[in-house]
Design an enzyme around this catalytic site. Sequence first.
Site, PDB file in Angstrom:
ATOM      1  N   ASP A   1      -1.547  10.946  -2.240  1.00  0.00           N
ATOM      2  CA  ASP A   1      -1.818   9.878  -3.214  1.00  0.00           C
ATOM      3  C   ASP A   1      -2.038  10.422  -4.613  1.00  0.00           C
ATOM      4  OD1 ASP A   1      -2.838   8.926  -0.418  1.00  0.00           O
ATOM      5  OD2 ASP A   1      -2.301   7.158  -1.594  1.00  0.00           O
TER       6      ASP A   1
ATOM      7  N   ARG B   1       0.855  -1.178   0.000  1.00  0.00           N
ATOM      8  CA  ARG B   1       0.000   0.000   0.000  1.00  0.00           C
ATOM      9  C   ARG B   1       0.900   1.240   0.000  1.00  0.00           C
ATOM     10  NH1 ARG B   1       1.555   1.696   4.285  1.00  0.00           N
ATOM     11  NH2 ARG B   1       0.542   3.656   3.873  1.00  0.00           N
ATOM     12  N   GLY B   2       0.265   2.416  -0.118  1.00  0.00           N
ATOM     13  CA  GLY B   2       1.053   3.631  -0.233  1.00  0.00           C
ATOM     14  C   GLY B   2       1.293   3.902  -1.714  1.00  0.00           C
ATOM     15  N   ALA B   3       1.039   5.137  -2.117  1.00  0.00           N
ATOM     16  CA  ALA B   3       1.033   5.459  -3.548  1.00  0.00           C
ATOM     17  C   ALA B   3       2.305   5.025  -4.292  1.00  0.00           C
ATOM     18  CB  ALA B   3       0.772   6.958  -3.721  1.00  0.00           C
TER      19      ALA B   3
ATOM     20  N   GLN C   1      -2.917   3.042   9.704  1.00  0.00           N
ATOM     21  CA  GLN C   1      -1.572   3.117   9.103  1.00  0.00           C
ATOM     22  C   GLN C   1      -0.596   3.898   9.978  1.00  0.00           C
ATOM     23  OE1 GLN C   1      -4.407   3.603   7.382  1.00  0.00           O
ATOM     24  NE2 GLN C   1      -4.226   2.997   5.245  1.00  0.00           N
TER      25      GLN C   1
ATOM     26  N   LYS D   1      -4.935  10.423   2.606  1.00  0.00           N
ATOM     27  CA  LYS D   1      -5.755   9.587   3.488  1.00  0.00           C
ATOM     28  C   LYS D   1      -6.864  10.399   4.158  1.00  0.00           C
ATOM     29  CE  LYS D   1      -5.367   6.148   3.857  1.00  0.00           C
ATOM     30  NZ  LYS D   1      -6.114   5.240   2.989  1.00  0.00           N
TER      31      LYS D   1
HETATM   32  O1  MRU Z   1      -4.662   3.522   1.621  1.00  0.00           O
HETATM   33  P1  MRU Z   1      -3.163   3.622   1.687  1.00  0.00           P
HETATM   34  O2  MRU Z   1      -2.579   3.073   2.927  1.00  0.00           O
HETATM   35  O3  MRU Z   1      -2.516   3.092   0.429  1.00  0.00           O
HETATM   36  O4  MRU Z   1      -2.929   5.190   1.705  1.00  0.00           O
HETATM   37  C1  MRU Z   1      -1.640   5.715   1.806  1.00  0.00           C
HETATM   38  C2  MRU Z   1      -1.605   7.173   2.062  1.00  0.00           C
HETATM   39  O5  MRU Z   1      -2.615   7.833   2.112  1.00  0.00           O
HETATM   40  C3  MRU Z   1      -0.264   7.784   2.142  1.00  0.00           C
HETATM   41  O6  MRU Z   1      -0.251   8.872   3.004  1.00  0.00           O
HETATM   42  C4  MRU Z   1       0.107   8.232   0.739  1.00  0.00           C
HETATM   43  O7  MRU Z   1       0.032   7.143  -0.153  1.00  0.00           O
HETATM   44  C5  MRU Z   1       1.425   8.766   0.644  1.00  0.00           C
HETATM   45  S1  MRU Z   1       2.587   7.448   0.700  1.00  0.00           S
HETATM   46  C6  MRU Z   1       4.116   8.042   0.489  1.00  0.00           C
END
Ligand code: MRU
Length: 363
Positions: free
Chosen positions: A241, A53-55, A201, A252
């Site tokens: 994201d 997960r995470g962009a 998270q 988020k």
């Molecule tokens: O739903 P997720 O856990 O994939 O969401 C991640 C986030 O919102 C992070 O803050 C975002 O991707 C930035 S990651 C460097």
Amino acid sequence: MRVDGKQYRSLWWDEEADALAIIDQRWLPHAFRVEHVRSMDAFVEAIVQMRVRGAPLIGATAAYGIALAMRLDPSDGALAAATARLLATRPTAVNLRWALDRCRLQLAPLPASERPAAARALARRIADEDVEINRAIGAHGLPLIRQIHDRTDRPVNILTHCNAGWIATVDLGTATSPIYQAHDAGIPVHVWVDETRPRNQGALTAWELAAHGVPHTYVVDNAGGLLMQRGQVDMVVTGTDRTTRRGDVCNKIGTYLKALAARDSGVPFYVALPSPTIDWTVSDGAEIVIEERDGREVSHVIGRTEDGPAEVAVSPPGSPVGNWAFDVTPARLVTGLITERGVCAATEAGLGALFPDVASAVA
Ligand code: MRU
């Protein structure tokens, strides 16, 4: 970054297993489990179920998914089918589309026989570039933290939301990179870590910070307003994201409320923004598709018991739940965007001045 004294990236190609190795994030911080992804179904499942997960990490994973697809069948049809399947996994983080576009543009003109090797090399390059981007974000964000410390001569209190740490990227993280660099440079920092319901998270962020020895406090999502009113937050730094060409920041769910509270209390609100997370095709954040996830993430929580991780219900049986995963913070609430090329205003002019090559290509 290090886990139990061993250096890790959040994904890597395991030559011996002949598969992509990932850290299954569903169980962190309760259990550290490395798993192998070796089929298209498994790649899709890993992204949908948020094992990864995470962009930025989603984008890098998708690139390795294309590499696998090209090894199985390097035809035009297989490239199109794998791209479509991976693109449909999660709608909001634009890094997924960015990585898949890059793969398609580079692989489609090649003869099929050259695609498997080229796809693997490209996935590796995308992963390596992510680490360098995050290193540069850290270098540009560090002076912002240093300036606060020079002015106050006390530990710098930074609030962050969700996890934009090394585990959300290939390594180092986006929002955490300036924090790690400040800590390593001897600047005293303390991080307020929002737990970030529904999937918590923030617990990943706390786990990361603890492993690196960074002082931090895990707080409920609604604590930020009080802390800011009391002057206990010097700056907010989050990840993103998808950020529009005008600087609206999708991140988020709950990020927008932090930005509102920060504006009301005069606290600077920064966003760590790797350029693959800029969606140059979108001007207004209201156009971004907000992912709606399974309500079970809200009605239940995963925690640690003596027998290991376990899920328990927190809402009454039968109560309807809503689970929007992201929100959009309007650019006017963002103090600055910390990118790999420097810090800029959250405006079209600000982003355009740092990325004239990309901005003009899509204009
Ligand atoms: O739903 P997720 O856990 O994939 O969401 C991640 C986030 O919102 C992070 O803050 C975002 O991707 C930035 S990651 C460097």
